[in-house]
Design a protein around this motif. Structure first.
Motif, PDB file in Angstrom:
ATOM      1  N   ASN A 107      -0.835  -0.851 -12.921  1.00 18.10           N
ATOM      2  CA  ASN A 107       0.513  -0.486 -12.487  1.00 18.10           C
ATOM      3  C   ASN A 107       0.892  -1.343 -11.295  1.00 18.10           C
ATOM      4  O   ASN A 107       0.504  -1.052 -10.165  1.00 18.10           O
ATOM      5  CB  ASN A 107       0.530   1.001 -12.114  1.00 18.10           C
ATOM      6  CG  ASN A 107       1.848   1.451 -11.490  1.00 18.10           C
ATOM      7  OD1 ASN A 107       1.884   2.364 -10.671  1.00 18.10           O
ATOM      8  ND2 ASN A 107       2.932   0.833 -11.877  1.00 18.10           N
TER       9      ASN A 107
ATOM     10  N   GLY B 238       7.944  -0.697 -10.107  1.00 18.49           N
ATOM     11  CA  GLY B 238       8.266   0.715 -10.217  1.00 18.49           C
ATOM     12  C   GLY B 238       7.255   1.436 -11.070  1.00 18.49           C
ATOM     13  O   GLY B 238       6.060   1.383 -10.820  1.00 18.49           O
ATOM     14  N   ASN B 239       7.755   2.108 -12.105  1.00 17.22           N
ATOM     15  CA  ASN B 239       6.877   2.954 -12.886  1.00 17.22           C
ATOM     16  C   ASN B 239       6.223   2.265 -14.067  1.00 17.22           C
ATOM     17  O   ASN B 239       5.526   2.894 -14.827  1.00 17.22           O
ATOM     18  CB  ASN B 239       7.661   4.161 -13.386  1.00 17.22           C
ATOM     19  CG  ASN B 239       7.879   5.157 -12.271  1.00 17.22           C
ATOM     20  OD1 ASN B 239       6.938   5.582 -11.642  1.00 17.22           O
ATOM     21  ND2 ASN B 239       9.123   5.513 -12.027  1.00 17.22           N
ATOM     22  N   GLN B 240       6.462   1.018 -14.235  1.00 16.58           N
ATOM     23  CA  GLN B 240       5.922   0.320 -15.398  1.00 16.58           C
ATOM     24  C   GLN B 240       4.400   0.301 -15.353  1.00 16.58           C
ATOM     25  O   GLN B 240       3.794   0.009 -14.322  1.00 16.58           O
ATOM     26  CB  GLN B 240       6.459  -1.112 -15.425  1.00 16.58           C
ATOM     27  CG  GLN B 240       5.885  -1.970 -16.549  1.00 16.58           C
ATOM     28  CD  GLN B 240       6.286  -1.496 -17.913  1.00 16.58           C
ATOM     29  OE1 GLN B 240       5.797  -0.482 -18.432  1.00 16.58           O
ATOM     30  NE2 GLN B 240       7.193  -2.197 -18.555  1.00 16.58           N
ATOM     31  N   PHE B 241       3.788   0.640 -16.471  1.00 24.16           N
ATOM     32  CA  PHE B 241       2.351   0.515 -16.626  1.00 24.16           C
ATOM     33  C   PHE B 241       2.093  -0.524 -17.697  1.00 24.16           C
ATOM     34  O   PHE B 241       2.799  -0.600 -18.684  1.00 24.16           O
ATOM     35  CB  PHE B 241       1.733   1.834 -17.096  1.00 24.16           C
ATOM     36  CG  PHE B 241       1.597   2.841 -16.009  1.00 24.16           C
ATOM     37  CD1 PHE B 241       2.688   3.583 -15.594  1.00 24.16           C
ATOM     38  CD2 PHE B 241       0.377   3.062 -15.403  1.00 24.16           C
ATOM     39  CE1 PHE B 241       2.564   4.523 -14.587  1.00 24.16           C
ATOM     40  CE2 PHE B 241       0.244   4.007 -14.404  1.00 24.16           C
ATOM     41  CZ  PHE B 241       1.334   4.731 -13.998  1.00 24.16           C
TER      42      PHE B 241
ATOM     43  N   ARG C  72       2.963  -2.077  -8.465  1.00 23.27           N
ATOM     44  CA  ARG C  72       3.848  -1.183  -7.733  1.00 23.27           C
ATOM     45  C   ARG C  72       5.253  -1.776  -7.611  1.00 23.27           C
ATOM     46  O   ARG C  72       6.238  -1.056  -7.573  1.00 23.27           O
ATOM     47  CB  ARG C  72       3.235  -0.935  -6.364  1.00 23.27           C
ATOM     48  CG  ARG C  72       3.734   0.270  -5.624  1.00 23.27           C
ATOM     49  CD  ARG C  72       3.470   1.581  -6.364  1.00 23.27           C
ATOM     50  NE  ARG C  72       2.113   2.076  -6.273  1.00 23.27           N
ATOM     51  CZ  ARG C  72       1.623   2.781  -5.251  1.00 23.27           C
ATOM     52  NH1 ARG C  72       2.349   3.013  -4.197  1.00 23.27           N
ATOM     53  NH2 ARG C  72       0.383   3.233  -5.291  1.00 23.27           N
TER      54      ARG C  72
END
Lengths: 111, 114
Positions: free
Chosen positions: A91, A96-99, A93
């Motif tokens: 991830n 954002g929230n993208q994995f 940072r």
């Protein structure tokens, strides 16, 4: 270049063996790293988070090498029940929230 | 540990049917929920990311009018596959996370379109 790369294997090891997987990531700003385990036709389950100082949970040890941008998972004393696909997840940072998931490494422990 | 429930676990429908899949975080409030699709022997492919109360962010190549996502509360997100066709047959998995905690996955939904 893929965000996360893993050797798909398959790794076939005898019971009791020690096996290690590596996973490389391309974004140097990546902050969070995880190993998930996925059994055939099931959802991924969190195996362990990977911390900068490395961490151990029983027979499983995870390491992070920021300089070379890879994480590793070591399994000692392999059990038949360890047979699964191991997914590396990163991830970054700054996105954002993208994995980002690796394609997974297949492990089969043989009796 | 954190529990994410997904329902239904298996759906078989005729072509042209719309299918709704629910994803619930049972013991925590999920600030973000993710929807993935997985074809046999392939890795998870992120379809969309949704934050409670806002529109979902779709990945490139994923049709937002085809895959409708609603994230009405901190514990519930739904994915509706509209007018499903055989090529939509896949394993759909949701996950939920709170803040920057690890994701926790639902059991997955096997969708088969005849």
């Amino acid at each position: 270049r893929k965000e996360v790369e893993q050797d798909p294997g398959p790794f076939n090891v005898p019971e009791g063996a020690t096996v290690a997987f590596n996973c490389t990531y391309s974004n140097s700003a990546s902050q969070s790293f995880f190993w998930y385990r996925q059994d055939c036709r099931k959802e991924p389950k969190l195996l362990m988070s990977v911390y900068s100082s490395g961490n151990e949970d029983g027979r499983f040890t995870a390491q992070l090498n920021r300089a070379s941008q890879y994480i590793s998972l070591l399994i000692r004393d392999s059990k038949l029940s360890d047979s699964a696909t191991y997914l590396c997840v990163v991830n970054p940072r700054d996105t954002g929230n993208q994995f980002y998931f690796g394609t997974g490494t297949s492990l089969t422990v043989i009796p | 540990g954190a529990v994410v429930s997904q329902h239904p676990s298996w759906v078989i429908c005729k072509s042209g049917t719309s299918v709704k899949i629910e994803c619930r975080s049972l013991d925590f409030q999920a600030t973000t929920m993710f929807w993935y699709r997985q074809f046999p022997k392939q890795s998870l492919m992120l379809m969309a990311t949704s934050n409670e109360g806002s529109k979902a962010t779709y990945e490139q190549g994923v049709e937002k009018d085809k895959f409708l996502i609603n994230h009405a509360s901190l514990t519930l997100s739904t994915l509706t596959v509209t007018s499903a066709h055989p090529e939509d047959s896949s394993f759909y998995i949701c996950s939920a996370r709170r803040g920057y905690q690890p994701q926790h996955f639902g059991d997955g939904t096997r969708l088969s379109i005849l």
